[in-house]
Each structure stands twice: as C-alpha cells, then as structure tokens.
Design an enzyme around this catalytic site. Structure first.
Site, PDB file in Angstrom:
ATOM      1  N   GLY A 184      50.626  37.293  41.565  1.00 45.52           N
ATOM      2  CA  GLY A 184      49.939  36.313  40.733  1.00 45.52           C
ATOM      3  C   GLY A 184      50.852  35.299  40.082  1.00 45.52           C
ATOM      4  N   SER A 185      50.546  35.030  38.807  1.00 42.44           N
ATOM      5  CA  SER A 185      51.159  33.893  38.121  1.00 42.44           C
ATOM      6  C   SER A 185      52.673  33.994  37.972  1.00 42.44           C
ATOM      7  CB  SER A 185      50.547  33.759  36.741  1.00 42.44           C
ATOM      8  OG  SER A 185      49.152  33.739  36.856  1.00 42.44           O
ATOM      9  N   THR A 186      53.234  35.165  38.187  1.00 41.54           N
ATOM     10  CA  THR A 186      54.692  35.250  38.089  1.00 41.54           C
ATOM     11  C   THR A 186      55.354  34.367  39.142  1.00 41.54           C
ATOM     12  OG1 THR A 186      54.472  37.255  39.398  1.00 41.54           O
ATOM     13  CG2 THR A 186      54.877  37.528  37.063  1.00 41.54           C
ATOM     14  N   PHE A 187      54.575  33.879  40.110  1.00 42.52           N
ATOM     15  CA  PHE A 187      55.111  32.979  41.132  1.00 42.52           C
ATOM     16  C   PHE A 187      55.219  31.538  40.650  1.00 42.52           C
ATOM     17  CE2 PHE A 187      55.545  34.193  45.680  1.00 42.52           C
ATOM     18  CZ  PHE A 187      55.651  35.547  45.469  1.00 42.52           C
ATOM     19  N   LYS A 188      54.491  31.204  39.594  1.00 40.21           N
ATOM     20  CA  LYS A 188      54.416  29.798  39.179  1.00 40.21           C
ATOM     21  C   LYS A 188      55.778  29.178  38.879  1.00 40.21           C
ATOM     22  CE  LYS A 188      49.668  30.052  37.797  1.00 40.21           C
ATOM     23  NZ  LYS A 188      48.771  30.478  36.733  1.00 40.21           N
TER      24      LYS A 188
END
Lengths: 566, 229
Positions: free
Chosen positions: A281-285
């Site tokens: 999820g958002s940890t990729f942003k």
C-alpha cells in the site's frame, strides 16, 4: 629343539670318515645357521623398533581425539558473539530387545512409568519383537537418563549423540532456521550455509550473523504485543542498517521454536519477512515521489496537483480516505497519503520509467539475501498500462516482501544507493554488498523532510518517538479476496536528520479495537508499536535522543496548508 | 697391559652408559610430553565444560525469559528522551540542593539580646563613660528590652519588625529608668541613620543589623546622640 642338537654335534666325531654323514652334517650346519640368522633378524627388528619407539614414539597413555573441540556442526552467533545455535552432546535412550535379561513384564511397566508417552503394552510389544534397536527417547533430560541407568538393564542403551540446541529458543527463529533430527539444515541460515556448517575445515569458526539479539528481542516483543492486541493472524518486522544493508533484526510471527520445529504449525514455519509477498500500500508512495523528483517531474515539494474527491481513470475510480477536494501540493499529498495525488504523479512518470526504477531497486526480482526462502514478487508484468502504473504508484497491484520494502527505504535514504541486504555481519571477512545508484543524493536528502512531515503532521503521528526524529509512511492495503481484511504496515527511518536505520513493521489482518475508534488502518495499530520499538532500540543502536534536532523542514512546511479541523 | 686388555670392556661400558643416558633422556622427554598432554587434555575438557555451562546459562537467561520477568515483575521501560543528559554539567544541575530562604538580619539581632540580658545591665553602666563603643552597646540594650516582657524569643523577633517599637516604649519605660527610654530613642536613630538621619520616626526596627549597629552605626551615631541628649 635343544635336545637333538647336542646329539647332532656329538656325532661328527664318530662319523668323520663316513662321507655320507659328513654331507648331512654340512647341511645341518647350514640349516642351523639359517635358522639362527632368522631369529637374530627378528630380534634385531624388535629391538630396533623398541629403540625407535622409546626415542620417537608415543606413550601408552596418549588420549587421541579428546583434544578435538570442533563441534559436529558449526555454531551460529549474533553480531555480539551471543550463541544462537550450538551443537551439544545429548543423551539418547535406546532399547535392544535381544540383550534384555530381566523380566520383560517388569521392565515394560517401569518404562511406562518413566516415559509415559507409550503405555505398558506398547513397551512389552517392543520388548518381545525381534527387532534389534528402538529409539526410546532422543535428547533425554539428565534426570530421566539417571533413572533409566539405575534400572541396570543391559538391554537399555544410553548413548551420547550430537544435537542442535537453540539457546534463545524462538528468538530470530526464521533467520536461523532449524535442522532435522539427523542434523541437516532445513530452513534459514542452517539450510543456506549447510555446507559450511558441516565442513570439517570451516566448522570450527562460528557463522557471525548481522542480527543483534537485543534488537531482535525488542522487535519481537513489541510486534508480538501489537499482533495479540489487534488480533492479527501474523506479523513481520525488519530492521536494517541503511548504509551496509545488514539486517539487525528480522522476525516473522507467529513464533516458532526451532528446538522443536516439527511441532510448529505450517503457519509458524512460514517466513513472512522474506517468503511472504504482500501489497504494502501507501508505503510505496515515497518511492513514486522520489522517482518523479529524480526524473525531473516533481521539481519542488510545493508543486501542485488537482486533488478531486474521486478520480476516474480507464473505467476505475480511485478514492482517498482523506479527500482534499482542492488543489494540493506534493507535501500535502504525502502528509495525508492521497492516492489520487500519487496516481497523477505516477501517471506523469510513466510505466517505463517506473518499471526501470523498480527493477533497479530489486522490487521485480526475488529479494537479495542469503536465505533460500525467498518469495517471488508479483507485479503487473506485461500488462503494465496507465491504470497499473497509477495503482503501483500507491502500492497496489504490486506485491513484495517486507524485506524488499526495508531494502527500498534503505536505498531511498542512504543517499540513493541500492545495496543487497545481508544477514552476515559486515566486517573484514565479509564486506558490504556492491551498491548501485538508483536515486540522486539530492532526492534522497529532500525525501527526509517529506517523511518526517508524515510523522509530525500526517497519518503517522503515533509512530513518533520523541527525540529520535522518526520519519516514515503508513501503509494500509486491502486483501484481494476480502476487502475488509487488511495488511497494515509502517516503514520508517530514524534519526531523520542523519538517517541510519530503517525499520519495517507489518500486521496481517489486524482488527479494530475500542481505542482505535473502529479504525484498522496502519496509523492506528502498527504506528504506535513502531514508535515504542524505536524508543527501545535506538539507545541500543547508539542513537542519541535530541528534541532540538530536526531535518530541514523548511523544504516542506511552506507548502502545507493548515486545515480548519486541525 | 692390563689397561690395554680392559680397553674393549671400557668401550663396551662407555657405550652402554651412553646408550642408557640417551634412553633416560628420551624417557624423561616422553614423560614430560605426557604430562604436557595431560594438561592440554585438562584444558580441553575445561573448555568443553565452559562451553556447556555457557550454553546452559545462555538458555536459562535467554532474552525471552528476561523479557517475561520484566513484563511481570520488574517493569522497566525504555528511557524517554528527557532522561538523557548532555554531560556531567547537566547531571550536576539535577542534584542542585534546594534553595532555602536567606535568614534576615533582624532575626539574628533579636536572638542576641536574650542571651545578653544579664551583662547588658553591667554594660549600660559602662556605656556613658566611653563614647563610641558605649553607644553601640546601649543600642543593643534597648533591643533586649523589647524581648524581656514578651518572654518567647520567637514572638519578639516577629514583633520587633512591625509593632515592636510602640510596644517596646512603654515596656522599656516600665522596666527601666529614663536612661533606657533615652536609649530606645537612640536605637531608632541608629537603625534609621544609614538611610536618612532626619526621618527617624518612620522606619522602626526594620533594617537593623548587628553590623550596622556596631560598625557603620557608631561614627554616624554621634550627631544623633547629641540630638537625643
């Protein structure tokens, strides 16, 4: 022998004139001389051998082999030399029915008393069977061995055999792995370095891991606490040194006791940190933003994007948990973890460059580490179009291991150099892995304040450990087969003004509790555990808390609009 | 002849002795080597025991066990950022003693006359004879005179600050002849004189310290004495 000789010697006087007898005598002499020489030779050889032995030989009391201290299988120690796996001599109790001399009925009853895992009838059947040998117990406790010995039955064999012991029990079990009953490595380091551990030349030297027991224990405890508190089915955690790629701690829960690995469930034997792949999820942003900055698309944290309440792309709708409904800056996109904003940045970046960056960071291959249990990552593959680019931008549609994520964050914050993760201590004997540049140093520097902003003002407020300058990103992803089930994660770096360590923590299917107000997103469950862990391990790792130090927040703060609610 | 005849015997003896000597040396070496090996074996056994015991203590004191004890009984937690100090200097500031309020001078003055009650009467007799010393002593006499009627020194100390003077006047008048009365006036002047010699009536026994009374007060006391007299 002696008796006929004087007769033979005496006779020649009388038979001197008889030619025939003379001849016989000569032959006799010859034979005698020959025999004497043979005896003399044998005695000489024995005497020489004695002299040689007296001068150079070993003495009778020599104890060969007792000096040999090299274990049957090499030790595994942590970076401070604390033993994690050792081979010891354990007692084995065997039964040889043919040698039993006492009453078999009595013996069977006594055995059933001492070792109640089988009943009397089973022991009696074993005693009466024709087989040569049974193992009654391997790795028997000394008390039981003493009791068996006092039975005084020659049919009971007590033997010592090497046995693998893990003194710290479940600590770092998935890193160390375990062996089968015959001492062959079945998982983890035991499996990956099986040859070296068994090699008589090299097994005297222990294998020094990069794992630090104390840090590992702190991670396992805090993660285990979060897991049981939020009723998650599993959890994983990784702590890495971002400059060398050394893994300081890596755990996968539920725990496994390698001393009795066979009793563990398959769930417990599964290594979520390197074998399990998850949409994180958002940890990729942060990666998407960094890629865009490196590619020259995002020039400043103040660059604006339109952030509508919903974004419709190619027949799909992208939503935000915290919709802006106005134009927002890159800093704000990151602060509130906006999917819509990140998707637009990823779209500008394009599939080709995105894939190139991910490849460079090792996200499209199996994770680079010594273990053999490594999961194959999942990505859109050939079907990498606009919508896939957008979803990958915010961490959906791509599944990697937690170790991948830690390695990626290390790359992002150590100045932009990818280095393979290693489980062996980096020192003279084992240099750090060869690095390759992925992001520019400038990008790496600017990302510091962006991630610090997430913790000071954004979704990761609960992950802050006062004084340790934690920066990081929350991530909540829904499971593919059931959207109400989530995988929450937090990837963070500390101290943010001079990054040194990266930590990734992940909970598999956490449930909401009363004090999270029904939320089960990462900011509510894993972030507090992250903060607690940092506060505990940072002093051990030599990070001084200092409340007056911060990264250069002037990079981002001017671009964050204060909201009414705040 | 005889020596020549015995030569082979000697030779044989010498060779035998030498051989025996060599053998003894070799035997000695072998036994030393054996002893050394015994020691080495002992060392090896000790090392093996050490290893075994280390393993055992490591297993019994494993971190998970310590953690369990900590959670249940000891309950230690990680230090917070505020618990770290910058260095020895900051550490020293944490153990700074508590600041006690400074004892005001009049308190000391008030306690003195109680003790000097008896000698004061004698000193007063001397007071008029010597000019500078007598005045300082006479000032003290009058301070003492306040405390006598009050009996409890603690009360007098407080009283001496505010209502001390008005109470003291009648008390002094009752206990002492006119001399004392005159002296009370001198006290007032003495306490007031460091500030302003003319405004004698307003400040009473407020800032009177023993030093001011005896040392600094004495030279300036002269003109006031003349006034009061």
């Amino acid at each position: 022998m002696n008796a006929p000789t004087p007769a033979l010697v005496a006779r020649p006087e009388r038979l001197r004139l008889v030619g025939q007898r003379r001849q016989i005598l000569a032959v006799m002499h010859q034979r005698l001389m020959f025999g004497m020489l043979v005896y003399a030779g044998i005695i000489a050889i024995i005497a020489l051998r004695l002299v040689y032995l007296a001068a150079f030989g070993d003495h009778a009391g020599r104890k060969g082999g007792a000096l040999d201290l090299t274990p049957e299988r090499g030790d595994i120690v942590d970076r401070d030399g604390q033993a994690l796996a050792r081979t010891i001599d354990a007692w084995t109790i065997g039964l040889q029915p043919a040698k039993v001399i006492g009453n078999k009925l009595d013996l069977a009853r006594k055995l059933a008393e001492l070792m109640p895992e089988k009943d009397e009838a089973a022991y009696l059947q074993m005693l009466r069977s024709g087989r040569n040998f049974y193992y009654l117990r391997r790795r028997a406790p000394p008390g039981l061995v003493a009791a068996i010995n006092s039975l005084g039955e020659p049919g009971l064999a007590l033997e010592r055999e090497p046995d693998r012991l893990y003194p710290q029990t479940s600590l770092a079990a998935h890193v160390i792995g375990y062996t089968d009953i015959d001492g062959k490595g079945n998982a983890g380091i035991e499996r990956a370095f099986d040859q070296q551990l068994l090699d008589p030349e090299r097994r005297g030297e222990p294998i020094t891991l990069s794992i630090s027991s104390k840090v590992q224990q702190a991670l396992e405890h805090e993660l285990g606490g979060a897991m049981s508190h939020f009723s998650a089915i599993g959890a994983a955690g990784v702590i890495m040194d971002i400059h060398t790629g050394e893994v300081l701690a890596m755990t996968s829960l539920p725990q496994l006791n390698p001393n009795a690995a066979g009793q563990g469930t398959p769930e417990a034997r599964f290594n979520r940190a390197t074998l399990g792949v998850y949409e994180l999820g958002s940890t990729f942003k942060p990666f998407t933003v960094a890629m865009a900055m490196d590619a020259g698309i995002v020039k400043s944290m103040g660059q604006m994007y339109s952030c509508p309440r919903q974004l419709h792309v190619a027949g799909r709708t992208i939503n935000d948990t915290h919709p802006y409904g106005r134009a927002c800056s890159v800093a704000e996109i990151m602060k509130e973890s906006s999917n819509i904003g990140t998707a637009q940045i990823a779209d500008q970046l394009g599939a080709k460059r995105q894939r190139e960056f991910l490849k460079q960071m090792g996200f499209l291959d199996k994770v680079e580490v010594e273990l053999l249990e490594r999961g194959r990552t999942l990505s859109p593959g050939a079907n990498w179009n606009q919508i896939e680019t957008m979803t990958v931008g915010y961490g959906h549609g791509i599944a990697v291991t937690p170790l991948h994520l830690a390695s990626g964050y290390a790359t992002l914050f150590n100045g932009g150099i990818y280095r393979p993760a290693t489980l062996l201590k980096v020192d003279r004997n084992h240099p750090a892995g060869k690095g390759r540049r992925v992001f520019s140093e400038d990008t790496s520097y600017k990302m510091r304040s962006l991630l610090r902003l997430v913790v000071t003002d954004g979704t990761g407020k609960k992950a802050d450990a006062p004084g340790y300058r934690v920066g990081g990103k929350t991530g909540t992803a829904e499971k593919y087969h059931n959207r109400s089930l989530k995988v929450t994660s937090f990837a963070g770096v500390f101290p943010m003004d001079e990054p040194r360590f990266v930590m990734v923590m992940m909970l598999d299917e956490p449930k909401a509790t009363a004090e999270t107000f029904g939320f089960s997103t990462a900011g509510w469950n894993i972030a507090p555990a992250f903060g607690r862990t940092v506060a505990r391990i940072a002093p051990m790792l030599g990070v001084r808390p200092d409340k007056r130090r911060e990264p250069n927040m002037a990079e981002v703060l001017p671009y964050v609009q204060k909201e009414k609610g705040h | 002849m005889s020596a020549r005849g015995f030569a082979p015997v000697f030779w044989a003896g010498t060779v035998a002795a030498a051989a025996l000597g060599f053998y003894l040396v070799s035997l000695r070496v072998a036994s030393e080597r054996a002893a050394l090996e015994d020691v080495e074996t002992e060392i090896a056994m000790a090392q093996r025991d050490i290893r075994l015991l280390q393993t055992e203590i490591g297993t019994r004191g494993r971190l998970a066990q310590l953690e369990r004890w900590n959670v249940r009984f000891i309950r230690l937690s990680a230090p917070t950022a505020d618990q770290f100090v910058e260095g020895g200097f900051q550490l020293a500031t944490l153990v700074k003693p508590e600041a006690k309020p400074a004892i005001a001078a009049p308190v000391i003055l008030a306690s003195a006359p109680v003790e000097q009650d008896a000698p004061q009467s004698k000193l007063t007799g001397e007071a008029p004879t010597s000019a500078p010393a007598s005045r300082s002593v006479s000032e003290m006499v009058h301070v003492a005179s306040y405390s006598v009627p009050d009996k409890t020194p603690a009360v007098t100390q407080r009283l001496a600050i505010k209502p001390g003077a008005p109470v003291a006047k009648p008390a002094a008048g009752a206990s002492r002849p006119p001399k004392a009365l005159a002296a009370t006036k001198s006290v007032k002047t003495a306490t007031a004189d460091p500030l302003a010699p003319l405004q004698t009536a307003k400040p009473k026994a407020k800032g009177s310290s023993p030093k001011a009374a005896s040392g600094a007060g004495s030279p300036k006391a002269k003109p006031k004495d003349s006034v009061t007299d």
